[in-house]
Design an enzyme around this catalytic site. Sequence first.
Site, PDB file in Angstrom:
ATOM      1  N   ARG A 170       0.855  -1.196   0.000  1.00 46.76           N
ATOM      2  CA  ARG A 170       0.000   0.000   0.000  1.00 46.76           C
ATOM      3  C   ARG A 170       0.888   1.241   0.000  1.00 46.76           C
ATOM      4  O   ARG A 170       2.107   1.142   0.066  1.00 46.76           O
ATOM      5  CB  ARG A 170      -0.943  -0.001   1.208  1.00 46.76           C
ATOM      6  CG  ARG A 170      -0.238  -0.112   2.537  1.00 46.76           C
ATOM      7  CD  ARG A 170      -1.223  -0.113   3.709  1.00 46.76           C
ATOM      8  NE  ARG A 170      -0.499  -0.043   4.962  1.00 46.76           N
ATOM      9  CZ  ARG A 170      -0.226  -1.108   5.719  1.00 46.76           C
ATOM     10  NH1 ARG A 170      -0.612  -2.296   5.331  1.00 46.76           N
ATOM     11  NH2 ARG A 170       0.451  -0.965   6.846  1.00 46.76           N
ATOM     12  N   GLY A 171       0.238   2.381  -0.057  1.00 44.13           N
ATOM     13  CA  GLY A 171       0.929   3.651   0.145  1.00 44.13           C
ATOM     14  C   GLY A 171       2.068   3.919  -0.824  1.00 44.13           C
ATOM     15  O   GLY A 171       1.996   3.616  -2.027  1.00 44.13           O
ATOM     16  N   ILE A 172       3.129   4.482  -0.275  1.00 40.41           N
ATOM     17  CA  ILE A 172       4.268   4.898  -1.088  1.00 40.41           C
ATOM     18  C   ILE A 172       4.890   3.711  -1.813  1.00 40.41           C
ATOM     19  O   ILE A 172       5.190   3.780  -3.014  1.00 40.41           O
ATOM     20  CB  ILE A 172       5.315   5.593  -0.184  1.00 40.41           C
ATOM     21  CG1 ILE A 172       4.781   6.945   0.302  1.00 40.41           C
ATOM     22  CG2 ILE A 172       6.635   5.774  -0.926  1.00 40.41           C
ATOM     23  CD1 ILE A 172       5.615   7.612   1.392  1.00 40.41           C
ATOM     24  N   ARG A 223       4.570  -8.247   5.068  1.00 39.61           N
ATOM     25  CA  ARG A 223       4.253  -9.318   6.027  1.00 39.61           C
ATOM     26  C   ARG A 223       3.090 -10.196   5.595  1.00 39.61           C
ATOM     27  O   ARG A 223       2.964 -11.324   6.037  1.00 39.61           O
ATOM     28  CB  ARG A 223       3.970  -8.703   7.405  1.00 39.61           C
ATOM     29  CG  ARG A 223       5.232  -8.143   8.050  1.00 39.61           C
ATOM     30  CD  ARG A 223       4.912  -7.331   9.274  1.00 39.61           C
ATOM     31  NE  ARG A 223       4.143  -6.137   8.917  1.00 39.61           N
ATOM     32  CZ  ARG A 223       3.794  -5.183   9.772  1.00 39.61           C
ATOM     33  NH1 ARG A 223       4.148  -5.281  11.025  1.00 39.61           N
ATOM     34  NH2 ARG A 223       3.097  -4.133   9.375  1.00 39.61           N
ATOM     35  N   GLY A 253       8.161   0.673   6.739  1.00 43.43           N
ATOM     36  CA  GLY A 253       8.418   1.404   7.976  1.00 43.43           C
ATOM     37  C   GLY A 253       7.148   1.490   8.789  1.00 43.43           C
ATOM     38  O   GLY A 253       6.046   1.251   8.277  1.00 43.43           O
ATOM     39  N   TYR A 295      10.407   7.638  16.059  1.00 42.64           N
ATOM     40  CA  TYR A 295      10.330   7.566  14.587  1.00 42.64           C
ATOM     41  C   TYR A 295      11.377   8.481  13.939  1.00 42.64           C
ATOM     42  O   TYR A 295      12.107   8.061  13.029  1.00 42.64           O
ATOM     43  CB  TYR A 295       8.918   7.966  14.157  1.00 42.64           C
ATOM     44  CG  TYR A 295       8.682   7.992  12.671  1.00 42.64           C
ATOM     45  CD1 TYR A 295       8.477   6.815  11.955  1.00 42.64           C
ATOM     46  CD2 TYR A 295       8.638   9.196  11.965  1.00 42.64           C
ATOM     47  CE1 TYR A 295       8.236   6.839  10.584  1.00 42.64           C
ATOM     48  CE2 TYR A 295       8.398   9.235  10.603  1.00 42.64           C
ATOM     49  CZ  TYR A 295       8.192   8.052   9.911  1.00 42.64           C
ATOM     50  OH  TYR A 295       7.963   8.090   8.556  1.00 42.64           O
ATOM     51  N   LYS A 319      14.595   7.431  11.549  1.00 45.00           N
ATOM     52  CA  LYS A 319      14.723   7.915  10.172  1.00 45.00           C
ATOM     53  C   LYS A 319      16.006   8.735   9.989  1.00 45.00           C
ATOM     54  O   LYS A 319      16.662   8.659   8.950  1.00 45.00           O
ATOM     55  CB  LYS A 319      13.499   8.751   9.799  1.00 45.00           C
ATOM     56  CG  LYS A 319      12.218   7.930   9.683  1.00 45.00           C
ATOM     57  CD  LYS A 319      12.324   6.902   8.561  1.00 45.00           C
ATOM     58  CE  LYS A 319      11.009   6.216   8.274  1.00 45.00           C
ATOM     59  NZ  LYS A 319      11.079   5.250   7.169  1.00 45.00           N
ATOM     60  N   ILE A 325       2.881  12.785   3.083  1.00 41.50           N
ATOM     61  CA  ILE A 325       2.335  12.124   1.906  1.00 41.50           C
ATOM     62  C   ILE A 325       1.005  11.467   2.298  1.00 41.50           C
ATOM     63  O   ILE A 325       0.918  10.831   3.359  1.00 41.50           O
ATOM     64  CB  ILE A 325       3.308  11.037   1.368  1.00 41.50           C
ATOM     65  CG1 ILE A 325       4.746  11.586   1.238  1.00 41.50           C
ATOM     66  CG2 ILE A 325       2.797  10.472   0.046  1.00 41.50           C
ATOM     67  CD1 ILE A 325       4.952  12.669   0.208  1.00 41.50           C
TER      68      ILE A 325
HETATM   69  P1  NDP Z   1       2.032   2.509   5.055  1.00 43.26           P
HETATM   70  O1  NDP Z   1       1.793   2.320   6.502  1.00 43.26           O
HETATM   71  O2  NDP Z   1       0.891   2.912   4.172  1.00 43.26           O
HETATM   72  O3  NDP Z   1       2.696   1.168   4.439  1.00 43.26           O
HETATM   73  C1  NDP Z   1       3.741   0.532   5.098  1.00 43.26           C
HETATM   74  C2  NDP Z   1       4.180  -0.669   4.309  1.00 43.26           C
HETATM   75  O4  NDP Z   1       5.247  -1.310   5.009  1.00 43.26           O
HETATM   76  C3  NDP Z   1       3.088  -1.690   4.117  1.00 43.26           C
HETATM   77  O5  NDP Z   1       3.210  -2.280   2.839  1.00 43.26           O
HETATM   78  C4  NDP Z   1       3.404  -2.723   5.199  1.00 43.26           C
HETATM   79  O6  NDP Z   1       2.882  -3.974   4.789  1.00 43.26           O
HETATM   80  C5  NDP Z   1       4.927  -2.693   5.187  1.00 43.26           C
HETATM   81  N1  NDP Z   1       5.559  -3.141   6.427  1.00 43.26           N
HETATM   82  C6  NDP Z   1       5.461  -2.621   7.674  1.00 43.26           C
HETATM   83  N2  NDP Z   1       6.208  -3.304   8.537  1.00 43.26           N
HETATM   84  C7  NDP Z   1       6.820  -4.278   7.820  1.00 43.26           C
HETATM   85  C8  NDP Z   1       7.728  -5.316   8.156  1.00 43.26           C
HETATM   86  N3  NDP Z   1       8.160  -5.510   9.406  1.00 43.26           N
HETATM   87  N4  NDP Z   1       8.170  -6.143   7.171  1.00 43.26           N
HETATM   88  C9  NDP Z   1       7.743  -5.962   5.894  1.00 43.26           C
HETATM   89  N5  NDP Z   1       6.893  -5.004   5.517  1.00 43.26           N
HETATM   90  C10 NDP Z   1       6.426  -4.182   6.479  1.00 43.26           C
HETATM   91  O7  NDP Z   1       3.235   3.535   4.958  1.00 43.26           O
HETATM   92  P2  NDP Z   1       3.571   4.704   3.891  1.00 43.26           P
HETATM   93  O8  NDP Z   1       3.360   4.216   2.510  1.00 43.26           O
HETATM   94  O9  NDP Z   1       2.933   5.936   4.341  1.00 43.26           O
HETATM   95  O10 NDP Z   1       5.137   4.869   4.189  1.00 43.26           O
HETATM   96  C11 NDP Z   1       6.132   4.153   3.493  1.00 43.26           C
HETATM   97  C12 NDP Z   1       7.487   4.609   3.994  1.00 43.26           C
HETATM   98  O11 NDP Z   1       7.594   6.016   3.818  1.00 43.26           O
HETATM   99  C13 NDP Z   1       7.706   4.339   5.476  1.00 43.26           C
HETATM  100  O12 NDP Z   1       9.060   3.996   5.699  1.00 43.26           O
HETATM  101  C14 NDP Z   1       7.386   5.674   6.112  1.00 43.26           C
HETATM  102  O13 NDP Z   1       8.039   5.827   7.350  1.00 43.26           O
HETATM  103  C15 NDP Z   1       7.906   6.629   5.061  1.00 43.26           C
HETATM  104  N6  NDP Z   1       7.332   7.961   5.117  1.00 43.26           N
HETATM  105  C16 NDP Z   1       5.988   8.159   4.962  1.00 43.26           C
HETATM  106  C17 NDP Z   1       5.483   9.438   5.011  1.00 43.26           C
HETATM  107  C18 NDP Z   1       4.029   9.745   4.827  1.00 43.26           C
HETATM  108  O14 NDP Z   1       3.646  10.918   4.970  1.00 43.26           O
HETATM  109  N7  NDP Z   1       3.182   8.783   4.506  1.00 43.26           N
HETATM  110  C19 NDP Z   1       6.346  10.597   5.243  1.00 43.26           C
HETATM  111  C20 NDP Z   1       7.741  10.266   5.371  1.00 43.26           C
HETATM  112  C21 NDP Z   1       8.194   9.001   5.315  1.00 43.26           C
HETATM  113  P3  NDP Z   1       2.324  -5.089   5.803  1.00 43.26           P
HETATM  114  O15 NDP Z   1       1.635  -4.377   6.915  1.00 43.26           O
HETATM  115  O16 NDP Z   1       1.464  -5.931   4.961  1.00 43.26           O
HETATM  116  O17 NDP Z   1       3.561  -5.817   6.242  1.00 43.26           O
END
Ligand code: NDP
Length: 232
Positions: A8-10, A30, A77, A140, A144, A173
Amino acid sequence: MFISGASRGIGQAVAAAFFEAGWNVATLDRRGAGPGITDPRVAQLTGSITSTEEVDAAFRAAEAAFGPVEALVANAGIVADRPLLRMSDADFAATAATNLAGTFRQVRRAARSMVARRRGAIILIGSVVGSIGGIGQANYAASKAALVGLARSVAREVGARGITANVIAPGFIETDMTADLAPQVRAAYLERIPAGRFGAVDDVAQAALFLANAPYVNGAVLPVDGGLGMGH
Ligand code: NDP
């Protein structure tokens, strides 16, 4: 390319952008959900970046499917926001274990074949709060900020082998991660963003694609934050 957290997301947008640009894409999360692209050029793998065994197994599967990994986007993350005085050891340890140690694990494994092949792009997803801080985000933001030291050390160590290691520092984001923020927190952020809008996932995806194709950009922190951090 190999990307963590693309369900999902980024990460989902990054996976889609690389796929559209012609890359083979291996994803790790996961639940094994992946970006939801059904195509032989996409391998959706299951595992946690908190486990060395699971990261290694995912890389083995990616290499078996597509050959050596030429680009890593360490994107997975988590957040565990809490006011400082109420932040537990567990809150701190969880973000460090995923965001920092989990990223290190992916970098170490990806670098193995990159060093041997003398090429590769390592892209870490940091955050603007790693530089400017965030209220309730001591854990956090620290996890980072640490990615900058990680990337720059890797750049120094293996840069001569044709490998780049850079950090993208997204700002605010629109994703699940930011969806739950209180309206007043969102409004306060928006006021500080010169672009006058929150970021879209594709804003980050395009930056990742750029870094994957930029062999002379190394050890950089690339802000994708609409000006929120003013280039740090
Ligand atoms: P989301 O919470 O939407 O998505 C996080 C993703 O990481 C999911 O696909 C989740 O999948 C996966 N994930 C989490 N923990 C684990 C793990 N232990 N092993 C494998 N996969 C894992 O996050 P965003 O898309 O918002 O963020 C993506 C990155 O960008 C992160 O590192 C975040 O810190 C960073 N970021 C985001 C910002 C924002 O405004 N959104 C701003 C700055 C940085 P699943 O749960 O299925 O494992």
